[in-house]
Design an enzyme around this catalytic site. Sequence first.
Site, PDB file in Angstrom:
ATOM      1  N   GLY A  58     -18.057  -7.878  12.120  1.00 37.39           N
ATOM      2  CA  GLY A  58     -17.580  -9.257  12.126  1.00 37.39           C
ATOM      3  C   GLY A  58     -18.732 -10.211  11.894  1.00 37.39           C
ATOM      4  N   CYS A  85     -21.035  -1.951  13.815  1.00 40.76           N
ATOM      5  CA  CYS A  85     -21.788  -3.204  13.730  1.00 40.76           C
ATOM      6  C   CYS A  85     -21.385  -4.153  14.863  1.00 40.76           C
ATOM      7  CB  CYS A  85     -21.625  -3.816  12.345  1.00 40.76           C
ATOM      8  SG  CYS A  85     -22.855  -5.066  11.997  1.00 40.76           S
ATOM      9  N   TYR A  86     -20.660  -5.232  14.562  1.00 36.40           N
ATOM     10  CA  TYR A  86     -20.220  -6.124  15.641  1.00 36.40           C
ATOM     11  C   TYR A  86     -19.492  -5.322  16.718  1.00 36.40           C
ATOM     12  CZ  TYR A  86     -18.004 -10.115  17.951  1.00 36.40           C
ATOM     13  OH  TYR A  86     -17.593 -11.049  18.875  1.00 36.40           O
ATOM     14  N   HIS A 173     -22.865   0.255   8.323  1.00 37.55           N
ATOM     15  CA  HIS A 173     -21.467   0.277   7.871  1.00 37.55           C
ATOM     16  C   HIS A 173     -21.136   1.598   7.179  1.00 37.55           C
ATOM     17  CE1 HIS A 173     -20.264  -3.867   8.729  1.00 37.55           C
ATOM     18  NE2 HIS A 173     -21.548  -4.138   8.558  1.00 37.55           N
ATOM     19  N   GLU A 175     -18.362   2.542   6.147  1.00 38.92           N
ATOM     20  CA  GLU A 175     -17.227   2.408   5.234  1.00 38.92           C
ATOM     21  C   GLU A 175     -17.624   1.982   3.824  1.00 38.92           C
ATOM     22  OE1 GLU A 175     -18.074   0.547   7.755  1.00 38.92           O
ATOM     23  OE2 GLU A 175     -17.512  -1.559   7.576  1.00 38.92           O
ATOM     24  N   SER A 227      11.530  -5.933 -10.884  1.00 36.07           N
ATOM     25  CA  SER A 227      10.785  -6.824 -11.782  1.00 36.07           C
ATOM     26  C   SER A 227      10.317  -6.100 -13.030  1.00 36.07           C
ATOM     27  CB  SER A 227       9.569  -7.363 -11.038  1.00 36.07           C
ATOM     28  OG  SER A 227       8.636  -6.303 -10.842  1.00 36.07           O
ATOM     29  N   GLY A 228      10.481  -4.784 -13.055  1.00 29.74           N
ATOM     30  CA  GLY A 228       9.911  -4.025 -14.166  1.00 29.74           C
ATOM     31  C   GLY A 228       8.515  -3.552 -13.822  1.00 29.74           C
ATOM     32  N   GLY A 229       8.014  -3.950 -12.652  1.00 27.68           N
ATOM     33  CA  GLY A 229       6.672  -3.540 -12.236  1.00 27.68           C
ATOM     34  C   GLY A 229       6.711  -2.297 -11.365  1.00 27.68           C
ATOM     35  N   VAL A 230       5.523  -1.768 -11.079  1.00 22.05           N
ATOM     36  CA  VAL A 230       5.425  -0.509 -10.346  1.00 22.05           C
ATOM     37  C   VAL A 230       5.943  -0.661  -8.905  1.00 22.05           C
ATOM     38  CG1 VAL A 230       3.828   1.248  -9.501  1.00 22.05           C
ATOM     39  CG2 VAL A 230       3.466   0.224 -11.735  1.00 22.05           C
ATOM     40  N   ASP A 231       5.540  -1.724  -8.211  1.00 22.32           N
ATOM     41  CA  ASP A 231       5.848  -1.835  -6.787  1.00 22.32           C
ATOM     42  C   ASP A 231       7.355  -1.878  -6.515  1.00 22.32           C
ATOM     43  OD1 ASP A 231       3.127  -2.037  -6.691  1.00 22.32           O
ATOM     44  OD2 ASP A 231       3.123  -4.223  -6.484  1.00 22.32           O
ATOM     45  N   LYS A 372      -2.316  -0.532  -3.447  1.00 25.15           N
ATOM     46  CA  LYS A 372      -1.707  -0.353  -4.776  1.00 25.15           C
ATOM     47  C   LYS A 372      -1.809   1.083  -5.291  1.00 25.15           C
ATOM     48  CE  LYS A 372      -0.161  -2.363  -8.667  1.00 25.15           C
ATOM     49  NZ  LYS A 372       0.908  -3.358  -8.737  1.00 25.15           N
TER      50      LYS A 372
END
Length: 516
Positions: A58, A85-86, A173, A175, A227-231, A372
């Site tokens: 943080g 860290c924090y 970190h 990550e 919508s025609g999108g992947v999601d 995603k």
Amino acid sequence: MHSRHSEWILILDYGSQFTQLIARRLRELHIYCEIHPFNVDLTEVSQPTPGGVILSGGPMSVNDDEAPHLQKEIFDWDVPVLGVCYGLQLLAHTEIPGSVEKAEKREYGRANLLIDNSEDLLKDIPNKSVVWMSHGDHIHELPESYEIIGHTANAKVAAVRHKENHIYGVQFHPEVAHTDHGKQLLQNFAYDICGLKGDWTSKSFIDEQVRAIREKVGTDKVLCALSGGVDSTVVATLLHKALGDQLQCMFVDNGLLRRNEFENVMHLYTRDLHLPVRGVDASDLFLERLHGISDPEEKRKIIGNTFIDVFEKEIDHDSDFKYLAQGTLYPDVIESVSFKGPSATIKSHHNVGGLPEKMKLDLIEPVRELFKDEVREVGKELGIPEHFIGRHPFPGPGLGIRVLGDLSKERLDLLREADHIFIEELEKQNLYDEVWQALAVLLPVQSVGVMGDERTYEFTVALRAVTSVDGMTADWAHLPYEFLAHVSNRIINEIKGINRVVYDVSSKPPATIEWE
Ligand code: XMP
């Protein structure tokens, strides 16, 4: 709806820019995890009890008056805790207030980790491996209940463990990609220390969601806007698997889609995926309302409201829908719950915001815990064809926000042709998958050109292609000159009304991906 995988890790967010990365790394290890603000009501995150807790980094100092605190009740769960860290400083500070102070030298960037004990957290990590530091405070007095298991040249306390309980902390970190063996460290924590199996996969996700959706929906009906999108396609396919005929999908042609998009996508939905979808051609209504509108936010508002009107008119009022399904993703969720608060609206991206309230529908968002690329994996597992899964993102307001200035059918048609040539050539020359998103924009200026012996006075098209990981930041794609020359020639020769093509070489920030 909350259907947590039975084995999971809770990440408490103290505001670090890297918190999402902790989740990414754990998920790569097939560990289900969720990020919640540090002050989350713990009863919301105790069913089932997490197998471990990670306290993120943080930006603040634990000594600040307003510093976010530790909810000590997490220790009642008696599960392993890792402070990053924090998070580490907070563990020390909670035990001995004042044990953390400003470091003489702030430490940012690379350091070499020297390992003092490699039994558990630092198992299988080579000595002197590179770790990434980013802190201004350090622990000058380590509580006696802790022992040091790793240090660096500048930080005497780089990694610690509690002598009796499963509590660990690292000053660096793990990550971030710059920490060479960070993933190994997180794996040691999750697999060995927390004892988790790492059995969270696309397949287990689908099985769990199917069960949870059935439980939540019962015999009610669900409406899904495609919508025609992947999601949204993944969401509809998942719901269809769970609910069969209780699902009704709608795909609206708003007149702002790409060339042949409506037909192609309807074909995929009905013939390949067997979804119960109603295709609605509302292009005249959209174009009529948008004619002559030039302000981007006004365009978005009109498009959003018209979607709602079309939905209201088209749904079968007898069928009594109770739920509306949406393809909300995890980054949207994190952005809105983080204790930093939602970030400023730069562009309004909510295409059908207001629909659930207006139609009194409850939301169902089965992929709201996924990133995603995880949605794409789930889509593959559900049998959605690869070429569809790999499609570039396409905004809800479509070509409406790519015709700059006044909207009209004629201008949209010009852009549709240019867009088609650009995308077709990217695919032909195997460059489509190299870029994250590609688009064409019709500029509202005309300029002089010469064709044959004639003077022309026509429009300009700007091409834009970007590389990105998540669309939050992006760089312009360094497409080959020959390729750009070829696309430019085709556009100018084949489309009457365009006599100039330019390529956008701006990064995001400070530019955005779309021009409006
Ligand atoms: P910007 O232009 O903000 O775009 O850099 C980032 C990503 O979001 C998409 N985008 C939208 N998507 N409705 C959407 O569904 C919108 O109003 C909208 N505006 C931008 C954009 O295409 C890119 O992928």
